[in-house]
Each structure stands twice: as structure tokens, then as C-alpha cells.
Write a protein that holds these residues in place. Structure first.
Motif, short mmCIF file in Angstrom:
data_model
loop_
_atom_site.label_atom_id
_atom_site.label_comp_id
_atom_site.label_asym_id
_atom_site.label_seq_id
_atom_site.Cartn_x
_atom_site.Cartn_y
_atom_site.Cartn_z
N ALA A 122 0.85 -1.19 0.00
CA ALA A 122 0.00 0.00 0.00
C ALA A 122 0.88 1.24 0.00
N ASN A 123 0.36 2.33 -0.51
CA ASN A 123 1.05 3.61 -0.48
C ASN A 123 0.29 4.58 0.40
N PRO A 124 0.98 5.49 1.11
CA PRO A 124 0.28 6.42 2.00
C PRO A 124 -0.82 7.21 1.31
N GLY A 125 -0.64 7.55 0.04
CA GLY A 125 -1.65 8.31 -0.67
C GLY A 125 -2.92 7.55 -0.95
N THR A 126 -2.93 6.24 -0.67
CA THR A 126 -4.13 5.42 -0.91
C THR A 126 -4.77 4.94 0.39
N PHE A 127 -4.32 5.46 1.53
CA PHE A 127 -4.84 5.00 2.81
C PHE A 127 -6.21 5.60 3.10
N GLU A 128 -7.16 4.73 3.37
CA GLU A 128 -8.49 5.11 3.84
C GLU A 128 -8.80 4.19 5.01
N GLN A 129 -9.09 4.77 6.16
CA GLN A 129 -9.21 3.97 7.37
C GLN A 129 -10.24 2.85 7.23
N ASP A 130 -11.43 3.16 6.70
CA ASP A 130 -12.47 2.14 6.59
C ASP A 130 -12.03 1.01 5.66
N LYS A 131 -11.37 1.37 4.57
CA LYS A 131 -10.92 0.36 3.62
C LYS A 131 -9.91 -0.58 4.28
N PHE A 132 -8.99 -0.04 5.08
CA PHE A 132 -7.96 -0.88 5.68
C PHE A 132 -8.49 -1.72 6.84
N VAL A 133 -9.49 -1.24 7.53
CA VAL A 133 -10.18 -2.07 8.52
C VAL A 133 -10.83 -3.26 7.81
N ALA A 134 -11.44 -2.99 6.65
CA ALA A 134 -12.08 -4.06 5.88
C ALA A 134 -11.04 -5.05 5.36
N TYR A 135 -9.88 -4.56 4.91
CA TYR A 135 -8.81 -5.47 4.48
C TYR A 135 -8.42 -6.43 5.60
N LYS A 137 -10.19 -7.44 8.08
CA LYS A 137 -11.26 -8.41 8.33
C LYS A 137 -11.25 -9.54 7.30
N LEU A 138 -10.68 -9.27 6.13
CA LEU A 138 -10.59 -10.31 5.09
C LEU A 138 -9.57 -11.39 5.43
N GLY A 139 -8.70 -11.11 6.41
CA GLY A 139 -7.62 -12.05 6.73
C GLY A 139 -6.26 -11.56 6.28
N ILE A 140 -6.22 -10.41 5.60
CA ILE A 140 -4.92 -9.81 5.27
C ILE A 140 -4.29 -9.38 6.59
N ASN A 141 -3.11 -9.92 6.92
CA ASN A 141 -2.55 -9.71 8.25
C ASN A 141 -1.20 -9.02 8.26
N ARG A 142 -0.77 -8.51 7.11
CA ARG A 142 0.50 -7.79 7.05
C ARG A 142 0.42 -6.74 5.94
N LEU A 143 0.93 -5.55 6.22
CA LEU A 143 1.01 -4.50 5.22
C LEU A 143 2.46 -4.17 4.90
N SER A 144 2.70 -3.75 3.67
CA SER A 144 4.00 -3.20 3.29
C SER A 144 3.73 -1.83 2.71
N ILE A 145 4.14 -0.79 3.43
CA ILE A 145 3.78 0.59 3.10
C ILE A 145 4.96 1.28 2.42
N GLY A 146 4.72 1.78 1.22
CA GLY A 146 5.78 2.41 0.42
C GLY A 146 5.99 3.86 0.81
N ILE A 147 6.90 4.10 1.76
CA ILE A 147 7.17 5.45 2.25
C ILE A 147 8.21 6.16 1.37
N VAL A 168 3.51 9.40 7.90
CA VAL A 168 3.45 9.14 9.35
C VAL A 168 2.06 8.66 9.75
N ARG A 169 1.03 9.32 9.22
CA ARG A 169 -0.35 8.94 9.56
C ARG A 169 -0.67 7.54 9.07
N ALA A 170 -0.12 7.16 7.93
CA ALA A 170 -0.42 5.84 7.37
C ALA A 170 -0.01 4.73 8.33
N ALA A 171 1.15 4.88 8.96
CA ALA A 171 1.59 3.85 9.91
C ALA A 171 0.64 3.78 11.11
#
Length: 401
Positions: A122-135, A137-147, A168-171
Motif C-alpha cells: 500500500a502507499n500512504p496516498g491510498t490509505f483510507e481507514q475504513d478500507k484498511f479495517v475491511a482489508y 477483516k478479510l484475513g490480510i494480516n501484514r502491510l507493506s507501506i511504500g514510504i 506518518v499517519r499511514a503507519a
């Protein structure tokens, strides 16, 4: 959707048809899923990524991914997935509904290990809190954030769409969404970067308490804007100072270097990447994805998929662009170019287990590498010396035939 079942003819590498021992046990199996769209193509990026249109063909692409996977199932029957990695491009441009349908379809075809690791880039410019909560819940259990950097001047030079505050907010948002395991991608050796600049970026990243840091030097790659219009990069002495000081800072904060550019807190290395570096198996689906699959009779096949999204989505074209059987003469280099990136290397026994070849097939190259001070003299392990890590290409040349 319908697809041609044929693909490019099998290419045999070297003496691929020579007898090879049956593999006593197949390696762990992973799945790589490539989503090729980005908001904007970065000038340094040589990955298979393409600027996204206002509306992405999510439904069609998920259909294609599952159909692509169906064509690889015959080679992995009876096995389970130990990890899944969504790479790109920017996979977080896809909705949770699309990724959920894809994950459900994958699990219906291949069982998941009980402790499966599922990573989403994921990239910080694409972070949306509701979307990532939903991710989550799908079982995605690790993120790799392109800072890449937290400094506005450097981000602009790299063509990034986010700013330092968003990074910073994305983390923080990742943690709030339930991700207790995430990586931050950070570059150094950036245009006009000083030692202080680089260490400021690294300290900022460490303060966010990621479980994993990918910290690597910017390189100019062919077929990129930077290759054709090179920016002013730091001098070699500065690059060396950044590398040494950065490694010391990471170690001071408990991050263990386990690969050339990967650092993790204890027990938190990326399992998907560890499998890749230890010559494990992986299916690759998606535009331009690569795969590598072992067969019980000793055959090891590398595959690559159709690169352009428009061709990948075209029912008249094959998903598979080509495949190649690894020859005995290629096996030492193929195995070691991954294994020797690991700072602790691998146990020697892994070579015959994963390749079907004897350790004797490494003997000449191993002896030359040890005499050159590039490979440690350690019979039970294959591991580069500190010098070998610095001159990895020279080390690998010893195993080319």
C-alpha cells in the motif's frame, strides 16, 4: 471467461533434460498476485506498473486472476499456501470487496495454512481507514507501506503522491486498523541526499515502530525516467557513510539485518520473502507475474505471464507468456543468487533438497569462493562472508558454468 489453454513452448535451459534426483519433499508454496496499476508511475520504478484510469476494471481483473490460477492448479494439487503477497503497482487501489472475492476464490482452489501470512502493498496516498479495517477483516494480516522518504523535497524528486505527514499517519492508521505486523519501505542514496537527511528519515521510520523495514539504496534502472534523465545522486563516500551509520542505527533499535536490504524485529522477518530467498515455490498470477514450481520428479519450471494489462484481460490471449525448465548447469547460480542474499545463508542440506542435485555440483565454485574470501568455510551452511555480501555479483560468478 474463456482462455486459450496453450502458451509459449517450454524452453529448456542448458542440460535440463539430464537426469536429476527426485525431490524428497516439495518446498513451501506461496502465491504472488500482481496488481499493475498506480495513481502515477514513479520515475525510478522499473516494475510492471501502469497509470490507472479513473475507473479500474476490478471485477474483470479478479475474474482473470482466478482463471489464471486455474491453469496452474494441476502443478500444485494436494499442497497448501504458506503465504500470499499482493504486489504491484498499488494493490490498495482495489476495493475490499474485490480483494475479498479474490481471496475467497483462491482458498476454494488451494487450502490455506492455518498460520498463513497475507501481505498487501500500500502507499500512504491510498490509505483510507475504513478500507484498511475491511482489508484486515478479510484475513490480510501484514502491510507493506511504500514510504521511500518523509522529506517533501525528496518525495517530489521521487515523484511520490504523498507527503511526509501522510506517511506518518499511514503507519498509525495501519495499527488502528488492526495490523500489528507491517513493513515500511524506505530508500536512501536519494537525489542530493546528505548523511543527516538519510538518518533523519530512518529515525522517523523507527519511531513509528514497524515490525519490519526494507531499507535500500536507490539505483538507476533501464527503461525508467531516471535512467534517461539521471538525477544528481550522492558521492560514493556519502553512500558508504549512510550505509554504515544506518545499519548501526537499526541494530541499536533491535532491527536484525537478515537479508541484503531487509531488517526485522526478532521473529518478524517476511515469511513470503524468506520462502523466495530459500528457493521455495511460488505461483505467480497477474499481468507480468513470475512463478517457480518444483515437481516431485526433479523438474523445476519458471513461468512468466503476459505483461500488458490490456493483453492479460483479452480473452483471446493466453495468460502465460512463457516457461522455462531450469537445467542442471543453471541450478547452482539459480539457487545461490537467492540464498546468499540472506545474511545467515542457508543450511547446506537445503541445496540437494530443493534442487535434486548433490553438494558436489557446487564443489568447484565453492572452493574458489572460499579461497577468494567471499564464502565462509562452513561445511554445514552456505553463507557469504561480509565481503561476499558487499560483492555478491562477484561471488555468484564463481557458480556460473
Amino acid at each position: 471467461m474463456t482462455r486459450e489453454s496453450s502458451a509459449s513452448p517450454l524452453i529448456f535451459g542448458g542440460d535440463a533434460l539430464s537426469p536429476r534426483a527426485a525431490l524428497p519433499v516439495l518446498p513451501p508454496l506461496a502465491l504472488y498476485i500482481h496488481i499493475p496499476w498506480c495513481v502515477r508511475k514513479c520515475p525510478y520504478c522499473d516494475f510492471n506498473s501502469h497509470t490507472a484510469s479513473p475507473v479500474l476494471p476490478e471485477e474483470e481483473y479478479v475474474d482473470a486472476l482466478l482463471a489464471d490460477l486455474d491453469q496452474d492448479l494441476h502443478a500444485v494439487y494436494g499442497r497448501e499456501l504458506s503465504s500470499i503477497f499482493f504486489g504491484g503497482g498499488t494493490p490498495s487501489l482495489f476495493s475490499a470487496d474485490s480483494l475479498g472475492r479474490l481471496l475467497k476464490g483462491v482458498e476454494q482452489r488451494i487450502p490455506f495454512a492455518s498460520d498463513i501470512e497475507i501481505t498487501l502493498e500500500a502507499n500512504p496516498g491510498t490509505f483510507e481507514q475504513d478500507k484498511f479495517v475491511a482489508y484486515r477483516k478479510l484475513g490480510i494480516n501484514r502491510l507493506s507501506i511504500g514510504i521511500q522518504s518523509f522529506q517533501q523535497e525528496k518525495l517530489e524528486a521521487l515523484g511520490r503522491i504523498h507527503n511526509g505527514d501522510e506517511a506518518v499517519r499511514a503507519a498509525g492508521m495501519a495499527r488502528q486498523a488492526g495490523f500489528d505486523n507491517f513493513n515500511l519501505d524506505l530508500m536512501h542514496g536519494l537525489p542530493n541526499q546528505s548523511l543527516d537527511d538519510a538518518l533523519t528519515d530512518l529515525r522517523t521510520a523507527i519511531a513509528l515502530k514497524p515490525t519490519h523495514l526494507s531499507w535500500y539504496q536507490l539505483t538507476l534502472e533501464p527503461n525508467t525516467v531516471f535512467w534517461n534523465q539521471p538525477p544528481t545522486l550522492p558521492e560514493d563516500d556519502t553512500l558508504w557513510d549512510i550505509q554504515e551509520a544506518g545499519q548501526a542505527l537499526l541494530a541499536e533499535h533491535g532491527y536484525v539485518q537478515y537479508e541484503v536490504s531487509a531488517y526485522a524485529l526478532p521473529g518478524r522477518p517476511a515469511r513470503h520473502n524468506l520462502n523466495y530467498w530459500s528457493f521455495g515455490d511460488f505461483i505467480g498470477i497477474g499481468a507480468g507475474a513470475h512463478g517457480k514450481l518444483s515437481h516431485p520428479d526433479g523438474r523445476i519450471i519458471r513461468t512468466w505471464k503476459t505483461r500488458l494489462p490490456k493483453d492479460y484481460l483479452n480473452p483471446a490471449k493466453s495468460f502465460k507468456a512463457g516457461e522455462k525448465a531450469l537445467g542442471n548447469d543453471e541450478m547452482p547460480f539459480e539457487f545461490l543468487m537467492n540464498a546468499l542474499r540472506l545474511t545467515e545463508g542457508v543450511e547446506s542440506r537445503l541445496y540437494p533438497e530443493r534442487t535434486g542435485m548433490t553438494l558436489e555440483s557446487l564443489a568447484e565454485g565453492r572452493r574458489e569462493a572460499e579461497q577468494s574470501g567471499l564464502l565462509q568455510v562452513e561445511p554445514s551452511r552456505l553463507v557469504a562472508t561480509e565481503r561476499g555480501q558487499l560483492f555478491l555479483n562477484d561471488l555468484l560468478q564463481k557458480f556460473l558454468t
